[in-house]
Write an enzyme that holds these catalytic residues in place. Sequence first.
Site, PDB file in Angstrom:
ATOM      1  N   HIS A 177      27.009  -3.099 -28.531  1.00  0.00           N
ATOM      2  CA  HIS A 177      26.143  -2.071 -29.098  1.00  0.00           C
ATOM      3  C   HIS A 177      26.881  -0.743 -28.939  1.00  0.00           C
ATOM      4  O   HIS A 177      27.645  -0.575 -27.989  1.00  0.00           O
ATOM      5  CB  HIS A 177      24.863  -2.080 -28.253  1.00  0.00           C
ATOM      6  N   ASP A 231      25.204  -5.347 -19.975  1.00  0.00           N
ATOM      7  CA  ASP A 231      24.100  -4.761 -20.730  1.00  0.00           C
ATOM      8  C   ASP A 231      23.090  -5.884 -20.990  1.00  0.00           C
ATOM      9  O   ASP A 231      23.335  -6.770 -21.799  1.00  0.00           O
ATOM     10  CB  ASP A 231      24.679  -4.177 -22.023  1.00  0.00           C
ATOM     11  N   GLN A 237      19.201  -6.978 -24.392  1.00  0.00           N
ATOM     12  CA  GLN A 237      18.758  -8.009 -25.331  1.00  0.00           C
ATOM     13  C   GLN A 237      18.480  -9.339 -24.632  1.00  0.00           C
ATOM     14  O   GLN A 237      17.840 -10.222 -25.184  1.00  0.00           O
ATOM     15  CB  GLN A 237      19.851  -8.198 -26.397  1.00  0.00           C
ATOM     16  N   LYS A 270      12.087  -3.441 -24.907  1.00  0.00           N
ATOM     17  CA  LYS A 270      12.497  -4.723 -25.489  1.00  0.00           C
ATOM     18  C   LYS A 270      11.728  -5.884 -24.859  1.00  0.00           C
ATOM     19  O   LYS A 270      11.866  -7.028 -25.269  1.00  0.00           O
ATOM     20  CB  LYS A 270      14.006  -4.939 -25.266  1.00  0.00           C
ATOM     21  N   CYS A 308      23.628  -0.920 -34.856  1.00  0.00           N
ATOM     22  CA  CYS A 308      24.352  -0.185 -33.815  1.00  0.00           C
ATOM     23  C   CYS A 308      25.570  -0.960 -33.317  1.00  0.00           C
ATOM     24  O   CYS A 308      25.931  -0.875 -32.148  1.00  0.00           O
ATOM     25  CB  CYS A 308      23.454   0.144 -32.621  1.00  0.00           C
TER      26      CYS A 308
HETATM   27  C1  LIG Z   1      18.544  -2.051 -27.605  1.00  0.00           C
HETATM   28  C2  LIG Z   1      19.876  -2.247 -27.036  1.00  0.00           C
HETATM   29  C3  LIG Z   1      20.563  -1.201 -26.396  1.00  0.00           C
HETATM   30  C4  LIG Z   1      20.045   0.207 -26.321  1.00  0.00           C
HETATM   31  O1  LIG Z   1      18.837   0.299 -25.672  1.00  0.00           O
HETATM   32  P1  LIG Z   1      18.071   1.706 -25.614  1.00  0.00           P
HETATM   33  O2  LIG Z   1      16.703   1.344 -25.154  1.00  0.00           O
HETATM   34  O3  LIG Z   1      18.099   2.245 -27.029  1.00  0.00           O
HETATM   35  O4  LIG Z   1      18.802   2.579 -24.679  1.00  0.00           O
HETATM   36  C5  LIG Z   1      21.793  -1.482 -25.845  1.00  0.00           C
HETATM   37  N1  LIG Z   1      22.336  -2.701 -25.914  1.00  0.00           N
HETATM   38  C6  LIG Z   1      21.719  -3.737 -26.515  1.00  0.00           C
HETATM   39  C7  LIG Z   1      22.360  -5.076 -26.536  1.00  0.00           C
HETATM   40  C8  LIG Z   1      20.468  -3.544 -27.105  1.00  0.00           C
HETATM   41  O5  LIG Z   1      19.849  -4.567 -27.699  1.00  0.00           O
END
Ligand SMILES: *Cc1c(COP(=O)(O)O)cnc(C)c1O
Length: 404
Positions: A121, A198, A201, A224, A362
Amino acid sequence: MLNVAEIRKDFPILGRQVHGQPLVYLDNAATSQTPQQVIDVIVDYYSRYNANIHRGVHSLSQEATDAYEKARITIQKHFNIQHSHEVIMTSGTTHGINMVASGFTSFLNPGDEIWVSAMEHHSNIVPWQMLCERTGAELRVIPMNTTGELVLQPFYEELSERTQLVFCNHISNALGTINPIEEIIEAAHEVGAAVLIDGAQAAPHIKADLQALDVDFYTISAHKICGPTGVGALYGKTEWLEKLPPYQGGGEMIAEVSFEKTTYAGLPHKFEAGTPNICGGIAFGAALDYLNAIGMDRIAAYETELLQYATSELLKINGLRIYGEGTNKTSVISFNLEGIHPYDVGTLLDQMGIAVRTGHHCAQPIMDFYQIPGTVRASFAFYNTLSEVDRLVEGVKKAAQMLS
Ligand SMILES: *Cc1c(COP(=O)(O)O)cnc(C)c1O
């Protein structure tokens, strides 16, 4: 099995119409919907005990502090984190990543390397590029293949004592691929590098055990996982959090302040300057409680069923290609119809009441890799149904007819 009909009653928004059609919400990878149980917690906070935390002697402030700190413990338990002070409350994944990237500025030197995966992302690319600019470190990329899986061999071969940091998403939001983070963490640790995963997701689908993973940092966003926007958490190992400098200065993060010298508060407050999203943090905890009451394993099993059904039905459509066909994936389907721009498909689906995401999600480097402008992305949550998948498939068929 999940009683999806019952679960859907918890989500008031799922009862609404869009363009005269019952809403089919398939944009869960961008943000998830909020159950009444979490909405009630938000209303209750502002109706009964809205107050600033950690500083008041009065009852409202203590109630708010207790609820906020209870949410931190809920997050700690959910992710099997050893100490509650290792849970830093943030405004979301992006905030958590920037906190770590900023903190590493004084640890990196020219010649050092930072590795990121090819399917990141933007929030997991840009902060590292900025860190490289500040420090002279070099950004290297773990490549991917056309199936949408990481190719680890080049990374394994070139890892060295120059490698300081490795960043990878647990699950790709654009492709749905579940990445082999256990192997990546192990390999990085062998050369002494720190790893940030990260988990934005992954959190809706997988209950990560952060002690078992032995990861150094892990980031999540509440929105999320059925919580509100603008709140999240960063997990960091104590030894790293102690080493990293504070990210922002302000109230909450200090022990003593004079004009000559300020000493910082202990963990986690050192990284929590200013008044946080108190209500959001409390609701974040409530969202995890909600998911755990249903059961993460049952959620994952049901979402896999939705994924498999949607994949096989969509692939019956002529000229439809799915991006991200790894064997290990979650309920995200990125696809295109041959010769048709994803934006046009998304617009027509919206007319039919079906919410999907179109564009680069993104993750422009992935789109460049496939040489496409973007994809249509349908992403499923445990409150979606097989008949909603049917409506998606019908809608895509109709869009294909109208646009070709
Ligand atoms: C949604 C997402 C982000 C960003 O999350 P924010 O809540 O916008 O800071 C980063 N990485 C992944 C894989 C995502 O799905």
